[in-house]
Design a protein around this motif. Structure first.
Motif, mmCIF file in Angstrom:
data_model
loop_
_atom_site.group_PDB
_atom_site.id
_atom_site.type_symbol
_atom_site.label_atom_id
_atom_site.label_comp_id
_atom_site.label_asym_id
_atom_site.label_seq_id
_atom_site.Cartn_x
_atom_site.Cartn_y
_atom_site.Cartn_z
ATOM 1 N N ASN A 1 0.379 6.084 -7.270
ATOM 2 C CA ASN A 1 -0.489 7.127 -7.431
ATOM 3 C C ASN A 1 -0.107 8.144 -7.205
ATOM 4 O O ASN A 1 -0.653 9.388 -7.387
ATOM 5 C CB ASN A 1 -1.828 6.328 -6.304
ATOM 6 C CG ASN A 1 -2.305 5.329 -7.419
ATOM 7 O OD1 ASN A 1 -2.150 4.513 -8.150
ATOM 8 N ND2 ASN A 1 -2.986 3.823 -6.100
ATOM 9 N N SER A 2 0.195 8.460 -6.066
ATOM 10 C CA SER A 2 0.384 10.135 -5.376
ATOM 11 C C SER A 2 1.520 11.208 -6.253
ATOM 12 O O SER A 2 1.158 11.517 -6.946
ATOM 13 C CB SER A 2 1.303 10.622 -3.781
ATOM 14 O OG SER A 2 1.200 11.896 -3.780
ATOM 15 N N SER B 1 0.066 3.686 -2.926
ATOM 16 C CA SER B 1 -0.252 5.115 -2.792
ATOM 17 C C SER B 1 0.879 6.371 -2.885
ATOM 18 O O SER B 1 0.405 7.378 -3.922
ATOM 19 C CB SER B 1 -0.091 5.392 -1.231
ATOM 20 O OG SER B 1 -0.408 6.852 -0.727
ATOM 21 N N GLN C 1 0.866 -1.553 -0.169
ATOM 22 C CA GLN C 1 -0.242 -0.177 -0.112
ATOM 23 C C GLN C 1 1.184 1.345 0.268
ATOM 24 O O GLN C 1 0.469 2.081 -0.591
ATOM 25 C CB GLN C 1 -0.837 0.252 1.188
ATOM 26 C CG GLN C 1 -1.505 -1.051 1.280
ATOM 27 C CD GLN C 1 -2.939 -1.520 0.270
ATOM 28 O OE1 GLN C 1 -3.088 -0.101 -0.879
ATOM 29 N NE2 GLN C 1 -2.976 -1.532 -1.310
#
Length: 86
Positions: free
Chosen positions: A45-46, A42, A38
């Motif tokens: 994606n960020s 994350s 994760q």
């Protein structure tokens, strides 16, 4: 010139999207913790969102963002592949 540098950077950053595929690989599920997975997802994606929101970012800003992503990604990949060869 700026567009050329951004294109080179974006191509280089695409390697990180392969990381996303790697951490989501079911064959590696027992080698990576859900938290590490994760964390990487994350971060990817960020970074992707940041790139879309900052189309005129300087090369220095882009390099700084890449470094942030590497700092998150590298330890996870080291753990992942370290276990694979153990």
């Amino acid at each position: 010139r700026k567009e050329e540098n951004r294109l080179k950077f974006t191509i280089n950053l695409n390697n990180f999207y392969q990381v996303k595929t790697t951490v989501e690989d079911p064959k590696l599920a027992d080698k990576i913790t859900e938290q590490d997975k994760q964390t990487v997802l994350s971060a990817v994606n960020s970074t992707d969102q940041w790139l879309k929101s900052n189309p005129t970012a300087s090369l220095e800003e882009l390099e700084a963002k890449k470094k942030e992503l590497e700092d998150i990604y590298n330890p996870v990949m080291t753990k992942l592949y370290g276990q694979g060869h153990g």
